[in-house]
Design a protein around this motif. Structure first.
Motif, PDB file in Angstrom:
ATOM      1  N   TYR A 124       0.632  16.856  -5.309  1.00 46.20           N
ATOM      2  CA  TYR A 124       0.715  18.172  -5.748  1.00 46.20           C
ATOM      3  C   TYR A 124       1.845  18.710  -6.852  1.00 46.20           C
ATOM      4  CZ  TYR A 124       5.031  15.658  -4.596  1.00 46.20           C
ATOM      5  OH  TYR A 124       6.491  14.139  -4.794  1.00 46.20           O
ATOM      6  N   LEU A 125       1.926  17.697  -7.504  1.00 47.63           N
ATOM      7  CA  LEU A 125       1.913  18.581  -8.578  1.00 47.63           C
ATOM      8  C   LEU A 125       0.573  19.880  -9.576  1.00 47.63           C
ATOM      9  CD1 LEU A 125       2.885  15.738 -11.532  1.00 47.63           C
ATOM     10  CD2 LEU A 125       4.058  17.798 -11.303  1.00 47.63           C
ATOM     11  N   SER A 126       0.154  19.389  -9.066  1.00 46.42           N
ATOM     12  CA  SER A 126      -1.307  20.295  -9.225  1.00 46.42           C
ATOM     13  C   SER A 126      -0.643  22.150  -8.260  1.00 46.42           C
ATOM     14  CB  SER A 126      -2.711  20.742  -9.067  1.00 46.42           C
ATOM     15  OG  SER A 126      -3.542  20.123  -7.016  1.00 46.42           O
ATOM     16  N   LEU A 127      -0.974  21.944  -6.869  1.00 49.49           N
ATOM     17  CA  LEU A 127      -0.371  22.726  -6.444  1.00 49.49           C
ATOM     18  C   LEU A 127       1.271  23.769  -6.929  1.00 49.49           C
ATOM     19  CD1 LEU A 127      -0.014  21.468  -2.567  1.00 49.49           C
ATOM     20  CD2 LEU A 127      -1.361  23.420  -3.198  1.00 49.49           C
ATOM     21  N   LEU A 128       1.724  22.616  -6.868  1.00 49.67           N
ATOM     22  CA  LEU A 128       3.071  22.646  -7.931  1.00 49.67           C
ATOM     23  C   LEU A 128       3.145  24.096  -9.460  1.00 49.67           C
ATOM     24  CD1 LEU A 128       6.199  20.217  -7.366  1.00 49.67           C
ATOM     25  CD2 LEU A 128       5.892  22.731  -6.269  1.00 49.67           C
ATOM     26  N   LEU A 163       7.354   6.404   1.259  1.00 49.56           N
ATOM     27  CA  LEU A 163       9.163   6.011  -0.187  1.00 49.56           C
ATOM     28  C   LEU A 163       9.803   4.776   1.309  1.00 49.56           C
ATOM     29  CD1 LEU A 163       9.799   8.493  -2.191  1.00 49.56           C
ATOM     30  CD2 LEU A 163       9.357   6.429  -2.707  1.00 49.56           C
ATOM     31  N   VAL A 164       9.233   5.410   2.240  1.00 54.21           N
ATOM     32  CA  VAL A 164      10.233   4.847   3.492  1.00 54.21           C
ATOM     33  C   VAL A 164       9.890   3.222   3.628  1.00 54.21           C
ATOM     34  CG1 VAL A 164      11.753   4.896   5.810  1.00 54.21           C
ATOM     35  CG2 VAL A 164      11.888   6.998   3.950  1.00 54.21           C
ATOM     36  N   ALA A 182       0.630  -0.789   0.294  1.00 41.87           N
ATOM     37  CA  ALA A 182      -0.250   0.274   0.177  1.00 41.87           C
ATOM     38  C   ALA A 182       0.804   1.165   0.233  1.00 41.87           C
ATOM     39  CB  ALA A 182      -1.257  -0.075   1.144  1.00 41.87           C
ATOM     40  N   CYS A 183       1.685   1.234   0.628  1.00 44.51           N
ATOM     41  CA  CYS A 183       2.766   2.501   0.786  1.00 44.51           C
ATOM     42  C   CYS A 183       3.433   2.677  -0.148  1.00 44.51           C
ATOM     43  CB  CYS A 183       4.234   2.541   1.742  1.00 44.51           C
ATOM     44  SG  CYS A 183       3.079   2.639   3.332  1.00 44.51           S
ATOM     45  N   VAL A 200       1.338   7.549  -6.567  1.00 46.85           N
ATOM     46  CA  VAL A 200       0.608   7.950  -6.765  1.00 46.85           C
ATOM     47  C   VAL A 200       0.601   9.265  -6.421  1.00 46.85           C
ATOM     48  CG1 VAL A 200      -2.230   8.488  -6.468  1.00 46.85           C
ATOM     49  CG2 VAL A 200      -0.867   6.367  -6.531  1.00 46.85           C
ATOM     50  N   LEU A 201       0.575   9.689  -4.791  1.00 41.44           N
ATOM     51  CA  LEU A 201       1.217  10.961  -4.518  1.00 41.44           C
ATOM     52  C   LEU A 201       1.884  12.202  -5.224  1.00 41.44           C
ATOM     53  CD1 LEU A 201       1.539   9.957  -0.276  1.00 41.44           C
ATOM     54  CD2 LEU A 201      -0.076  11.297  -1.394  1.00 41.44           C
TER      55      LEU A 201
END
Length: 64
Positions: A23-27, A51-52, A11-12, A18-19
């Motif tokens: 935040y691409l839209s924020l940038l 990721l970890v 799941a992680c 996907v995450l």
């Protein structure tokens, strides 16, 4: 490895994939306010955490 740990890693792993789209839209729109900076940093931290945790996931893993 227990099934719960394997499921958590899977799941992680996929959440880490996907995450970045979140935040691409924020940038793309620009980070102009404090709330947008905080949202970006929270998403980035969450992405690093996933990721970890998901780093050990292998889709070809059998029942070891």
């Amino acid at each position: 490895m227990s099934a719960v740990v394997a499921q958590l890693q899977m799941a992680c792993f996929w959440l880490a994939v996907v995450l970045p789209f979140a935040y691409l839209s924020l940038l793309a729109s620009g980070i102009d306010s404090t709330a947008e900076v905080q949202a970006f940093l929270v998403l980035l931290g969450l992405n690093l955490g996933t990721l970890v945790v998901g780093h050990g996931h292998r889709s070809d893993r059998g029942d070891d």
